[in-house]
Every structure is written in C-alpha cells, then in structure tokens.
Design an enzyme around this catalytic site. Structure first.
Site, PDB file in Angstrom:
ATOM      1  N   GLU A 133     -14.417  -2.444   5.470  1.00 43.50           N
ATOM      2  CA  GLU A 133     -15.852  -2.759   5.520  1.00 43.50           C
ATOM      3  C   GLU A 133     -16.123  -4.223   5.182  1.00 43.50           C
ATOM      4  O   GLU A 133     -17.019  -4.845   5.761  1.00 43.50           O
ATOM      5  CB  GLU A 133     -16.595  -1.818   4.572  1.00 43.50           C
ATOM      6  CG  GLU A 133     -16.471  -0.362   5.037  1.00 43.50           C
ATOM      7  CD  GLU A 133     -17.140   0.612   4.085  1.00 43.50           C
ATOM      8  OE1 GLU A 133     -16.548   0.894   3.025  1.00 43.50           O
ATOM      9  OE2 GLU A 133     -18.249   1.073   4.389  1.00 43.50           O
ATOM     10  N   GLU A 163     -12.067   7.710   3.427  1.00 41.84           N
ATOM     11  CA  GLU A 163     -13.206   8.308   2.712  1.00 41.84           C
ATOM     12  C   GLU A 163     -13.370   9.820   2.914  1.00 41.84           C
ATOM     13  O   GLU A 163     -13.457  10.561   1.927  1.00 41.84           O
ATOM     14  CB  GLU A 163     -14.514   7.581   3.060  1.00 41.84           C
ATOM     15  CG  GLU A 163     -14.690   6.241   2.363  1.00 41.84           C
ATOM     16  CD  GLU A 163     -14.101   5.081   3.143  1.00 41.84           C
ATOM     17  OE1 GLU A 163     -13.295   5.323   4.071  1.00 41.84           O
ATOM     18  OE2 GLU A 163     -14.447   3.928   2.827  1.00 41.84           O
TER      19      GLU A 163
HETATM   20  N1  COA Z   1      -7.738   2.086  -6.541  1.00 46.45           N
HETATM   21  C1  COA Z   1      -7.114   1.807  -7.692  1.00 46.45           C
HETATM   22  N2  COA Z   1      -5.805   1.473  -7.773  1.00 46.45           N
HETATM   23  C2  COA Z   1      -5.127   1.414  -6.620  1.00 46.45           C
HETATM   24  C3  COA Z   1      -5.721   1.681  -5.368  1.00 46.45           C
HETATM   25  C4  COA Z   1      -7.101   2.034  -5.357  1.00 46.45           C
HETATM   26  N3  COA Z   1      -7.748   2.283  -4.219  1.00 46.45           N
HETATM   27  N4  COA Z   1      -4.788   1.569  -4.414  1.00 46.45           N
HETATM   28  C5  COA Z   1      -3.654   1.226  -5.045  1.00 46.45           C
HETATM   29  N5  COA Z   1      -3.846   1.133  -6.363  1.00 46.45           N
HETATM   30  C6  COA Z   1      -2.870   0.789  -7.409  1.00 46.45           C
HETATM   31  C7  COA Z   1      -1.920   1.949  -7.660  1.00 46.45           C
HETATM   32  O1  COA Z   1      -2.485   2.840  -8.588  1.00 46.45           O
HETATM   33  C8  COA Z   1      -0.719   1.202  -8.228  1.00 46.45           C
HETATM   34  O2  COA Z   1      -0.965   0.876  -9.566  1.00 46.45           O
HETATM   35  P1  COA Z   1       0.200   1.061 -10.674  1.00 46.45           P
HETATM   36  O3  COA Z   1       1.283   0.109 -10.235  1.00 46.45           O
HETATM   37  O4  COA Z   1      -0.465   0.642 -11.942  1.00 46.45           O
HETATM   38  O5  COA Z   1       0.613   2.482 -10.609  1.00 46.45           O
HETATM   39  C9  COA Z   1      -0.707  -0.101  -7.436  1.00 46.45           C
HETATM   40  O6  COA Z   1      -2.012  -0.246  -6.920  1.00 46.45           O
HETATM   41  C10 COA Z   1       0.256  -0.078  -6.250  1.00 46.45           C
HETATM   42  O7  COA Z   1      -0.077   1.059  -5.443  1.00 46.45           O
HETATM   43  P2  COA Z   1       1.003   2.213  -5.100  1.00 46.45           P
HETATM   44  O8  COA Z   1       0.233   3.441  -4.777  1.00 46.45           O
HETATM   45  O9  COA Z   1       2.038   2.309  -6.163  1.00 46.45           O
HETATM   46  O10 COA Z   1       1.663   1.585  -3.795  1.00 46.45           O
HETATM   47  P3  COA Z   1       2.290   2.390  -2.598  1.00 46.45           P
HETATM   48  O11 COA Z   1       2.963   1.380  -1.734  1.00 46.45           O
HETATM   49  O12 COA Z   1       3.087   3.547  -3.057  1.00 46.45           O
HETATM   50  O13 COA Z   1       1.018   2.969  -1.784  1.00 46.45           O
HETATM   51  C11 COA Z   1      -1.147   2.926  -0.785  1.00 46.45           C
HETATM   52  C12 COA Z   1       0.075   2.101  -1.243  1.00 46.45           C
HETATM   53  C13 COA Z   1      -2.197   1.967  -0.282  1.00 46.45           C
HETATM   54  C14 COA Z   1      -0.708   3.872   0.333  1.00 46.45           C
HETATM   55  C15 COA Z   1      -1.678   3.761  -1.956  1.00 46.45           C
HETATM   56  O14 COA Z   1      -1.819   2.892  -3.064  1.00 46.45           O
HETATM   57  C16 COA Z   1      -2.999   4.412  -1.694  1.00 46.45           C
HETATM   58  O15 COA Z   1      -3.068   5.400  -0.977  1.00 46.45           O
HETATM   59  N6  COA Z   1      -4.089   3.878  -2.297  1.00 46.45           N
HETATM   60  C17 COA Z   1      -5.389   4.476  -2.226  1.00 46.45           C
HETATM   61  C18 COA Z   1      -6.082   4.145  -0.923  1.00 46.45           C
HETATM   62  C19 COA Z   1      -7.432   4.788  -0.887  1.00 46.45           C
HETATM   63  O16 COA Z   1      -7.568   5.977  -0.704  1.00 46.45           O
HETATM   64  N7  COA Z   1      -8.474   3.987  -1.156  1.00 46.45           N
HETATM   65  C20 COA Z   1      -9.816   4.474  -1.299  1.00 46.45           C
HETATM   66  C21 COA Z   1     -10.581   4.215  -0.067  1.00 46.45           C
HETATM   67  S1  COA Z   1     -12.212   4.870  -0.180  1.00 46.45           S
END
Ligand code: COA
Length: 237
Positions: free
Chosen positions: A114, A134
């Site tokens: 966005e 979302e």
């Molecule tokens: N909010 C808060 N923290 C987040 C985040 C989010 N949307 N996305 C990633 N992070 C943090 C993780 O908690 C992690 O923190 P930590 O190292 O303290 O545990 C760090 O960023 C790295 O992310 P991680 O999940 O370990 O990396 P990954 O390569 O395994 O996965 C993603 C990457 C993007 C696939 C995964 O982080 C994810 O699915 N994030 C959420 C995406 C999402 O749904 N966003 C909301 C949209 S409305």
C-alpha cells in the site's frame, strides 16, 4: 529530523524516506505511522523537495506489512478509527502532488504494497515479492490498498491477488503493471535516483500539475478529465 522507525534525508532536491526497522523487516507499527505522518508533511511542504524516494532498510524487505506483534495487542477498532480520523496518513500520502518513487526490494507485503501504491512510480528489484495477506488474518487492507490496487492493475487481478493471498514475484508484478520496472538488486537505488533527478530538473509546477492531471483524472469521466486538464493548463500559464 530524527526518528526511531524512519530515516528522512534530503540530498539536493530529493527527499529519501527509508522505512527503518530492519530487525522486523520494516513492519509498519504505530510509531512508524506517527513518524510517517510527520515526514510526509515535511516532504509535502518543503519547497526544496521536488521528488520523494521511498525504500526499506536492510537486505530483506521493503516492508513486511503491519506489525503483527502490535496488531495482536492493538486497541479496539473504535480507537483505531478515532486515531485514523486524527491522523490520516494515507490521505496525506495521496494528497502529495510531488512525484513519489518507491524503490522496493525483498518482502513487500500488506501495508508495504500500500505504501508503494501511494507512490507514483514503482521500481522493484528482482528479488521483490508482493502479497496482501490481510484476508488470511481476518482483516482487509486499510491503507488505501483496496482502492489503489484496482486502479493500478484492474479489478479482476486485484481481486484475485487479494482474495487468494497469493504472492507474486517481480516479473509478474511487472507484467501486471504493478511495478514500472524491474532492476537488479544493486541497481535499485541508483535507478530510482536517476529517475528522480531527471524529474527534478523540470519545472516543479509543471511536474505537479502533470501528476494532478493524471491522478485526479483517473477518478473522472473523460469530459470532466478534459476540463480538469484545461483548467490546470490554463493556471500553469
Ligand atoms: N510484524 C512484526 N514483526 C515481523 C513482521 C511483521 N509483519 N514480519 C516479520 N517480522 C519479524 C519476525 O518476527 C522476525 O523477528 P525475530 O527475528 O525477532 O523473530 C523478523 O522479522 C524476521 O522475520 P522471520 O519471520 O524470521 O523471517 P522469515 O524469512 O522466516 O519470513 C516472512 C519472512 C515475511 C515470510 C514472515 O516474516 C512473515 O510472514 N511475516 C508476516 C507478514 C504479514 O503477514 N504481514 C502482515 C500484513 S497485514
């Protein structure tokens, strides 16, 4: 200006806004919302700034969407709506008449998409991945995405991507016209700057009016759009 979640820099006539929570993949939290509001105001009002560039800090993400840790402890929807009324970040973003460029790499999810959609020109690096998670979280985009995405890629594709939760890579994003260009990772900022510098050489008023003619015109029928164009052209003279 010093911020916790953003870096705001000015170089020549360009403003750089860097989402700066790389340890959380630049997830958008309340602090970032408040700081973004201040930065957007500065970018909008500062006559020295002609073009804005938005990017994400760190190697892995432009922005991984709303901060899920905070989201789970967020205040009630009523409070969230009140805050939105007081601080309409997305309304402010979309009201900026200076050209804005998104330089997106890595994860570009949820509010990351966005934010990119609030910009006028989107460059993506080859590693960029776009998605709107979302509905899978029981929510819908609330940073304008349900309106900005179909205006850019059309209703059918916007529906498919939002409803399925499917992520798309840079090449598909280009084919969908979600991004203007795909560039190698190490050339992303260079290309964004090159484009911004070129735009910044032009008369800022003409640039602003040209942006307004297109952006505002997209919400008008052809007759109204032509009137808008004529008005803008006349006031430029
Ligand atoms: N909010 C808060 N923290 C987040 C985040 C989010 N949307 N996305 C990633 N992070 C943090 C993780 O908690 C992690 O923190 P930590 O190292 O303290 O545990 C760090 O960023 C790295 O992310 P991680 O999940 O370990 O990396 P990954 O390569 O395994 O996965 C993603 C990457 C993007 C696939 C995964 O982080 C994810 O699915 N994030 C959420 C995406 C999402 O749904 N966003 C909301 C949209 S409305």
């Amino acid at each position: 200006m010093n911020f916790e979640t953003l870096i705001y820099e000015k170089k020549d006539s360009l403003a750089y806004v860097t989402l700066n929570r790389p340890q959380a993949l630049n997830a958008y939290n309340i602090r970032m919302r408040d700081e973004l509001y201040q930065v957007l105001g500065a970018l909008k009002d500062d006559p020295e700034v002609r073009v804005g560039i938005f990017r994400g800090a760190g190697e892995r993400a432009f922005c991984a969407g709303a901060d899920l840790a905070e989201f789970l402890t967020a205040p009630s929807p009523i409070v969230a709506r009140q805050v939105r009324g007081e601080r309409d970040v997305w309304g402010l973003f979309l009201s900026i008449t200076k050209p804005l460029i998104a330089a997106a790499h890595g994860y570009v999810l949820g509010s990351g998409v966005e934010i990119a959609l609030c910009c006028d020109i989107r460059l993506a690096s080859e590693d960029a991945q776009f998605g709107l998670p979302e509905p899978g979280l029981g929510i819908i985009p609330a940073a304008g995405g349900s309106q900005t995405l179909p205006r850019v890629i059309g209703g059918a594709k916007a529906l498919e991507i939002l409803l399925s939760g499917r992520w798309i890579g840079a090449e598909e994003a280009f084919n969908l016209k979600l991004v203007n260009r795909v560039v190698p990772r190490n050339g992303l900022l260079i290309e964004a700057e090159k484009l911004a510098r070129r735009i910044a050489e032009f008369d800022p008023m003409a640039v602003s009016y040209a942006k307004q003619a297109i952006i505002r015109g997209l919400d008008l029928n052809l007759g109204e759009g032509l009137e808008l164009e004529a008005r803008l052209a006349a006031s430029l003279l």
